[in-house]
Design a protein around this motif. Structure first.
Motif, PDB file in Angstrom:
ATOM      1  N   SER A   1      27.316 -22.645 -28.772  1.00 34.95           N
ATOM      2  CA  SER A   1      26.821 -23.493 -27.685  1.00 34.95           C
ATOM      3  C   SER A   1      27.975 -24.219 -26.992  1.00 34.95           C
ATOM      4  O   SER A   1      27.960 -24.387 -25.769  1.00 34.95           O
ATOM      5  CB  SER A   1      25.823 -24.516 -28.217  1.00 34.95           C
ATOM      6  N   VAL A   2      28.954 -24.631 -27.772  1.00 36.58           N
ATOM      7  CA  VAL A   2      30.129 -25.296 -27.200  1.00 36.58           C
ATOM      8  C   VAL A   2      30.896 -24.324 -26.305  1.00 36.58           C
ATOM      9  O   VAL A   2      31.318 -24.676 -25.198  1.00 36.58           O
ATOM     10  CB  VAL A   2      31.037 -25.859 -28.318  1.00 36.58           C
ATOM     11  N   THR A   3      31.073 -23.092 -26.752  1.00 35.57           N
ATOM     12  CA  THR A   3      31.806 -22.115 -25.940  1.00 35.57           C
ATOM     13  C   THR A   3      31.034 -21.773 -24.669  1.00 35.57           C
ATOM     14  O   THR A   3      31.640 -21.589 -23.612  1.00 35.57           O
ATOM     15  CB  THR A   3      32.106 -20.835 -26.729  1.00 35.57           C
ATOM     16  N   GLU A   4      29.708 -21.682 -24.757  1.00 37.09           N
ATOM     17  CA  GLU A   4      28.920 -21.421 -23.551  1.00 37.09           C
ATOM     18  C   GLU A   4      29.033 -22.578 -22.567  1.00 37.09           C
ATOM     19  O   GLU A   4      29.128 -22.362 -21.356  1.00 37.09           O
ATOM     20  CB  GLU A   4      27.452 -21.188 -23.911  1.00 37.09           C
ATOM     21  N   PHE A   5      29.040 -23.798 -23.071  1.00 36.71           N
ATOM     22  CA  PHE A   5      29.213 -24.956 -22.196  1.00 36.71           C
ATOM     23  C   PHE A   5      30.571 -24.921 -21.513  1.00 36.71           C
ATOM     24  O   PHE A   5      30.682 -25.160 -20.306  1.00 36.71           O
ATOM     25  CB  PHE A   5      29.056 -26.258 -22.995  1.00 36.71           C
ATOM     26  N   LEU A   6      31.613 -24.618 -22.280  1.00 36.26           N
ATOM     27  CA  LEU A   6      32.956 -24.566 -21.702  1.00 36.26           C
ATOM     28  C   LEU A   6      33.085 -23.439 -20.685  1.00 36.26           C
ATOM     29  O   LEU A   6      33.770 -23.602 -19.670  1.00 36.26           O
ATOM     30  CB  LEU A   6      34.000 -24.406 -22.805  1.00 36.26           C
ATOM     31  N   ARG A   7      32.430 -22.318 -20.936  1.00 35.75           N
ATOM     32  CA  ARG A   7      32.476 -21.213 -19.979  1.00 35.75           C
ATOM     33  C   ARG A   7      31.840 -21.598 -18.656  1.00 35.75           C
ATOM     34  O   ARG A   7      32.201 -21.081 -17.608  1.00 35.75           O
ATOM     35  CB  ARG A   7      31.772 -19.989 -20.559  1.00 35.75           C
ATOM     36  N   GLY A   8      30.886 -22.515 -18.674  1.00 37.35           N
ATOM     37  CA  GLY A   8      30.277 -22.979 -17.439  1.00 37.35           C
ATOM     38  C   GLY A   8      30.974 -24.182 -16.841  1.00 37.35           C
ATOM     39  O   GLY A   8      31.026 -24.336 -15.624  1.00 37.35           O
ATOM     40  N   ALA A   9      31.539 -25.037 -17.682  1.00 34.33           N
ATOM     41  CA  ALA A   9      32.124 -26.286 -17.201  1.00 34.33           C
ATOM     42  C   ALA A   9      33.533 -26.101 -16.645  1.00 34.33           C
ATOM     43  O   ALA A   9      33.922 -26.799 -15.704  1.00 34.33           O
ATOM     44  CB  ALA A   9      32.152 -27.318 -18.326  1.00 34.33           C
ATOM     45  N   VAL A  10      34.297 -25.183 -17.191  1.00 33.88           N
ATOM     46  CA  VAL A  10      35.681 -25.013 -16.747  1.00 33.88           C
ATOM     47  C   VAL A  10      35.763 -24.550 -15.288  1.00 33.88           C
ATOM     48  O   VAL A  10      36.516 -25.138 -14.510  1.00 33.88           O
ATOM     49  CB  VAL A  10      36.454 -24.076 -17.704  1.00 33.88           C
ATOM     50  N   PRO A  11      35.011 -23.533 -14.862  1.00 37.40           N
ATOM     51  CA  PRO A  11      35.092 -23.168 -13.440  1.00 37.40           C
ATOM     52  C   PRO A  11      34.627 -24.276 -12.504  1.00 37.40           C
ATOM     53  O   PRO A  11      35.221 -24.487 -11.436  1.00 37.40           O
ATOM     54  CB  PRO A  11      34.167 -21.945 -13.322  1.00 37.40           C
ATOM     55  N   VAL A  12      33.604 -25.018 -12.890  1.00 34.02           N
ATOM     56  CA  VAL A  12      33.134 -26.122 -12.055  1.00 34.02           C
ATOM     57  C   VAL A  12      34.213 -27.202 -11.969  1.00 34.02           C
ATOM     58  O   VAL A  12      34.475 -27.751 -10.887  1.00 34.02           O
ATOM     59  CB  VAL A  12      31.806 -26.700 -12.602  1.00 34.02           C
ATOM     60  N   ALA A  13      34.862 -27.515 -13.085  1.00 29.25           N
ATOM     61  CA  ALA A  13      35.931 -28.513 -13.079  1.00 29.25           C
ATOM     62  C   ALA A  13      37.100 -28.042 -12.215  1.00 29.25           C
ATOM     63  O   ALA A  13      37.705 -28.846 -11.489  1.00 29.25           O
ATOM     64  CB  ALA A  13      36.402 -28.793 -14.511  1.00 29.25           C
ATOM     65  N   LEU A  14      37.433 -26.755 -12.273  1.00 27.68           N
ATOM     66  CA  LEU A  14      38.515 -26.230 -11.433  1.00 27.68           C
ATOM     67  C   LEU A  14      38.177 -26.350  -9.953  1.00 27.68           C
ATOM     68  O   LEU A  14      39.038 -26.683  -9.131  1.00 27.68           O
ATOM     69  CB  LEU A  14      38.810 -24.776 -11.796  1.00 27.68           C
ATOM     70  N   ILE A  15      36.923 -26.093  -9.599  1.00 26.11           N
ATOM     71  CA  ILE A  15      36.504 -26.224  -8.200  1.00 26.11           C
ATOM     72  C   ILE A  15      36.614 -27.676  -7.756  1.00 26.11           C
ATOM     73  O   ILE A  15      37.141 -27.977  -6.681  1.00 26.11           O
ATOM     74  CB  ILE A  15      35.067 -25.687  -8.013  1.00 26.11           C
ATOM     75  N   VAL A  16      36.140 -28.609  -8.579  1.00 28.03           N
ATOM     76  CA  VAL A  16      36.190 -30.027  -8.223  1.00 28.03           C
ATOM     77  C   VAL A  16      37.636 -30.503  -8.092  1.00 28.03           C
ATOM     78  O   VAL A  16      38.004 -31.164  -7.114  1.00 28.03           O
ATOM     79  CB  VAL A  16      35.412 -30.873  -9.254  1.00 28.03           C
ATOM     80  N   PHE A  17      38.488 -30.158  -9.066  1.00 28.16           N
ATOM     81  CA  PHE A  17      39.888 -30.577  -9.000  1.00 28.16           C
ATOM     82  C   PHE A  17      40.606 -29.927  -7.823  1.00 28.16           C
ATOM     83  O   PHE A  17      41.473 -30.534  -7.195  1.00 28.16           O
ATOM     84  CB  PHE A  17      40.617 -30.272 -10.309  1.00 28.16           C
ATOM     85  N   GLY A  18      40.254 -28.696  -7.512  1.00 27.90           N
ATOM     86  CA  GLY A  18      40.837 -28.029  -6.355  1.00 27.90           C
ATOM     87  C   GLY A  18      40.455 -28.713  -5.059  1.00 27.90           C
ATOM     88  O   GLY A  18      41.282 -28.874  -4.159  1.00 27.90           O
TER      89      GLY A  18
END
Length: 69
Positions: free
Chosen positions: A24-41
Protein backbone atom coordinates in the motif's frame (compact mmCIF):
# COMPACT_ATOMS: atom_id res chain seq x y z
CA UNK A 1 10.12 14.37 27.94
CA UNK A 2 6.59 13.57 26.76
CA UNK A 3 7.50 14.75 23.25
CA UNK A 4 10.42 12.29 23.14
CA UNK A 5 8.17 9.43 24.24
CA UNK A 6 5.50 10.44 21.72
CA UNK A 7 8.13 10.70 18.98
CA UNK A 8 9.54 7.25 19.70
CA UNK A 9 6.04 5.75 19.83
CA UNK A 10 5.07 7.41 16.54
CA UNK A 11 8.32 6.21 14.93
CA UNK A 12 7.73 2.64 16.10
CA UNK A 13 4.12 2.61 14.90
CA UNK A 14 5.13 4.18 11.59
CA UNK A 15 7.81 1.55 10.97
CA UNK A 16 5.35 -1.19 11.93
CA UNK A 17 2.79 0.23 9.52
CA UNK A 18 5.27 0.52 6.68
CA UNK A 19 6.38 -3.09 7.10
CA UNK A 20 2.84 -4.43 7.53
CA UNK A 21 1.36 -2.53 4.56
CA UNK A 22 4.40 -2.26 2.30
CA UNK A 23 2.47 -2.70 -0.95
CA UNK A 24 0.00 0.00 0.00
CA UNK A 25 2.90 2.34 0.74
CA UNK A 26 4.48 1.64 -2.65
CA UNK A 27 1.16 2.20 -4.43
CA UNK A 28 0.77 5.52 -2.62
CA UNK A 29 4.28 6.58 -3.60
CA UNK A 30 3.69 5.56 -7.21
CA UNK A 31 0.76 7.98 -7.27
CA UNK A 32 2.18 10.74 -5.08
CA UNK A 33 5.60 11.15 -6.69
CA UNK A 34 4.36 12.22 -10.15
CA UNK A 35 1.85 14.62 -8.59
CA UNK A 36 4.59 16.11 -6.39
CA UNK A 37 6.87 16.50 -9.43
CA UNK A 38 4.11 18.34 -11.31
CA UNK A 39 3.46 20.67 -8.36
CA UNK A 40 7.17 21.39 -7.80
CA UNK A 41 7.64 21.92 -11.53
CA UNK A 42 4.82 24.46 -11.62
CA UNK A 43 6.27 26.29 -8.62
CA UNK A 44 9.72 26.39 -10.24
CA UNK A 45 8.22 27.58 -13.51
CA UNK A 46 6.29 30.33 -11.74
CA UNK A 47 9.42 31.44 -9.88
CA UNK A 48 11.40 31.53 -13.11
CA UNK A 49 8.74 33.54 -14.93
CA UNK A 50 8.46 35.92 -11.97
CA UNK A 51 12.22 36.55 -11.94
CA UNK A 52 12.20 37.28 -15.69
CA UNK A 53 9.27 39.70 -15.40
CA UNK A 54 10.78 41.75 -12.54
CA UNK A 55 12.90 44.73 -13.61
CA UNK A 56 16.58 44.29 -12.92
CA UNK A 57 18.36 46.79 -10.73
CA UNK A 58 21.69 48.34 -11.75
CA UNK A 59 23.77 47.41 -8.73
CA UNK A 60 27.13 48.19 -10.29
CA UNK A 61 26.24 51.35 -12.20
CA UNK A 62 28.61 54.32 -11.97
CA UNK A 63 25.74 56.79 -11.70
CA UNK A 64 24.70 55.54 -8.25
CA UNK A 65 25.59 57.97 -5.44
CA UNK A 66 28.29 56.93 -3.05
CA UNK A 67 26.80 56.20 0.36
CA UNK A 68 30.08 56.47 2.25
CA UNK A 69 30.61 60.07 1.23
Amino acid sequence: MPSVIFGLLALALGLLGVTAWWWSVTEFLRGAVPVALIVFGLVALAAGVQSVRLPRSNKGAASDPDIDG
